[in-house]
Design a protein around this motif. Structure first.
Motif, PDB file in Angstrom:
ATOM      1  N   THR A  21       0.839  -1.199   0.000  1.00  0.00           N
ATOM      2  CA  THR A  21       0.000   0.000   0.000  1.00  0.00           C
ATOM      3  C   THR A  21       0.871   1.244   0.000  1.00  0.00           C
ATOM      4  O   THR A  21       1.653   1.464   0.922  1.00  0.00           O
ATOM      5  CB  THR A  21      -0.944   0.010   1.220  1.00  0.00           C
ATOM      6  OG1 THR A  21      -1.736  -1.188   1.189  1.00  0.00           O
ATOM      7  CG2 THR A  21      -1.858   1.217   1.191  1.00  0.00           C
ATOM      8  N   SER A  55      -0.783  -0.880  -4.174  1.00  0.00           N
ATOM      9  CA  SER A  55      -2.170  -0.452  -4.037  1.00  0.00           C
ATOM     10  C   SER A  55      -2.174   1.030  -3.705  1.00  0.00           C
ATOM     11  O   SER A  55      -1.383   1.500  -2.889  1.00  0.00           O
ATOM     12  CB  SER A  55      -2.863  -1.226  -2.910  1.00  0.00           C
ATOM     13  OG  SER A  55      -4.099  -0.618  -2.599  1.00  0.00           O
ATOM     14  N   LEU A  56      -3.065   1.752  -4.341  1.00  0.00           N
ATOM     15  CA  LEU A  56      -3.207   3.190  -4.090  1.00  0.00           C
ATOM     16  C   LEU A  56      -4.443   3.477  -3.240  1.00  0.00           C
ATOM     17  O   LEU A  56      -4.947   4.589  -3.227  1.00  0.00           O
ATOM     18  CB  LEU A  56      -3.299   3.937  -5.427  1.00  0.00           C
ATOM     19  CG  LEU A  56      -2.179   3.681  -6.431  1.00  0.00           C
ATOM     20  CD1 LEU A  56      -2.456   4.401  -7.740  1.00  0.00           C
ATOM     21  CD2 LEU A  56      -0.837   4.075  -5.868  1.00  0.00           C
ATOM     22  N   GLN A  57      -4.900   2.471  -2.510  1.00  0.00           N
ATOM     23  CA  GLN A  57      -6.166   2.603  -1.775  1.00  0.00           C
ATOM     24  C   GLN A  57      -6.141   3.702  -0.717  1.00  0.00           C
ATOM     25  O   GLN A  57      -7.178   4.270  -0.399  1.00  0.00           O
ATOM     26  CB  GLN A  57      -6.544   1.267  -1.131  1.00  0.00           C
ATOM     27  CG  GLN A  57      -5.617   0.826  -0.010  1.00  0.00           C
ATOM     28  CD  GLN A  57      -5.971  -0.556   0.514  1.00  0.00           C
ATOM     29  OE1 GLN A  57      -6.669  -1.312  -0.140  1.00  0.00           O
ATOM     30  NE2 GLN A  57      -5.479  -0.872   1.693  1.00  0.00           N
ATOM     31  N   THR A  87       1.747   0.315 -14.674  1.00  0.00           N
ATOM     32  CA  THR A  87       0.661   0.010 -13.743  1.00  0.00           C
ATOM     33  C   THR A  87       0.326  -1.471 -13.710  1.00  0.00           C
ATOM     34  O   THR A  87       0.076  -2.015 -12.646  1.00  0.00           O
ATOM     35  CB  THR A  87      -0.613   0.791 -14.111  1.00  0.00           C
ATOM     36  OG1 THR A  87      -1.038   0.379 -15.406  1.00  0.00           O
ATOM     37  CG2 THR A  87      -0.364   2.289 -14.098  1.00  0.00           C
ATOM     38  N   ASP A  94      -7.423   2.402  -9.168  1.00  0.00           N
ATOM     39  CA  ASP A  94      -5.993   2.710  -9.143  1.00  0.00           C
ATOM     40  C   ASP A  94      -5.527   3.257 -10.488  1.00  0.00           C
ATOM     41  O   ASP A  94      -4.713   4.183 -10.546  1.00  0.00           O
ATOM     42  CB  ASP A  94      -5.171   1.475  -8.767  1.00  0.00           C
ATOM     43  CG  ASP A  94      -5.194   1.188  -7.276  1.00  0.00           C
ATOM     44  OD1 ASP A  94      -5.729   2.018  -6.504  1.00  0.00           O
ATOM     45  OD2 ASP A  94      -4.675   0.130  -6.876  1.00  0.00           O
ATOM     46  N   LYS A  97      -6.370   6.853 -10.693  1.00  0.00           N
ATOM     47  CA  LYS A  97      -5.431   7.699  -9.945  1.00  0.00           C
ATOM     48  C   LYS A  97      -4.141   7.897 -10.728  1.00  0.00           C
ATOM     49  O   LYS A  97      -3.584   8.991 -10.752  1.00  0.00           O
ATOM     50  CB  LYS A  97      -5.152   7.092  -8.575  1.00  0.00           C
ATOM     51  CG  LYS A  97      -6.358   7.162  -7.650  1.00  0.00           C
ATOM     52  CD  LYS A  97      -6.135   6.402  -6.367  1.00  0.00           C
ATOM     53  CE  LYS A  97      -7.423   6.339  -5.557  1.00  0.00           C
ATOM     54  NZ  LYS A  97      -7.293   5.468  -4.380  1.00  0.00           N
TER      55      LYS A  97
END
Length: 141
Positions: A21, A55-57, A87, A94, A97
């Motif tokens: 993350t 993960s860009l959560q 990516t 994601d 983003k």
């Protein structure tokens, strides 16, 4: 979050790999650390950022513009920078983003393109065949 980084061409080509993350503060810190070492006479900086295992959560799409703090700080060096975002993502949120990041970069005269194919990302950056072979092996580790 795990972060690995390799530099080529006397530090003017950066290859970085994020897994886990991603946190905005770590991204800014990593950029600041690297950009502070680039000599001012460099014509163009190239970067390949592998976020395929990240993960860009924890990053809201509205925060993406904040990721450019280090880039803005070193504007004289980063002007005309090319960043290939590998990516490899199948997560729409994601990828959205990453696309927003690219849009913010274009507002700063940076060339940023998200890629789902690593070979195409490296070709776009103009990396040599030998560099591509070494980088591919490193990113698979």
């Amino acid at each position: 979050m795990a972060y690995q980084v390799w530099q080529y061409r006397n530090g003017t080509v950066l290859v970085e790999k994020y897994t886990g993350t991603m946190e905005l503060s770590e991204l800014i810190s990593n950029d600041d650390d690297w950009l502070s070492t680039i000599p001012p006479e460099v014509d163009r900086i190239l970067a390949l950022t592998d976020i395929s295992g990240a993960s860009l959560q924890n990053m809201d799409v509205r925060q993406v513009g904040e990721a450019f703090k280090a880039v803005d700080k070193y504007w004289a060096k980063t002007n005309r920078m090319k960043i290939a975002l590998y990516t490899g993502m199948n997560c729409f949120e994601d990828f959205q983003k990453a696309s927003t990041y690219a849009r913010h970069g274009s507002e700063r005269a940076l060339s940023i393109i998200p890629f789902v194919n690593l070979d195409k990302a490296m070709n776009w950056l103009g990396l040599t065949e030998q560099e591509q072979e070494v980088i591919t092996v490193q990113l698979q580790q």
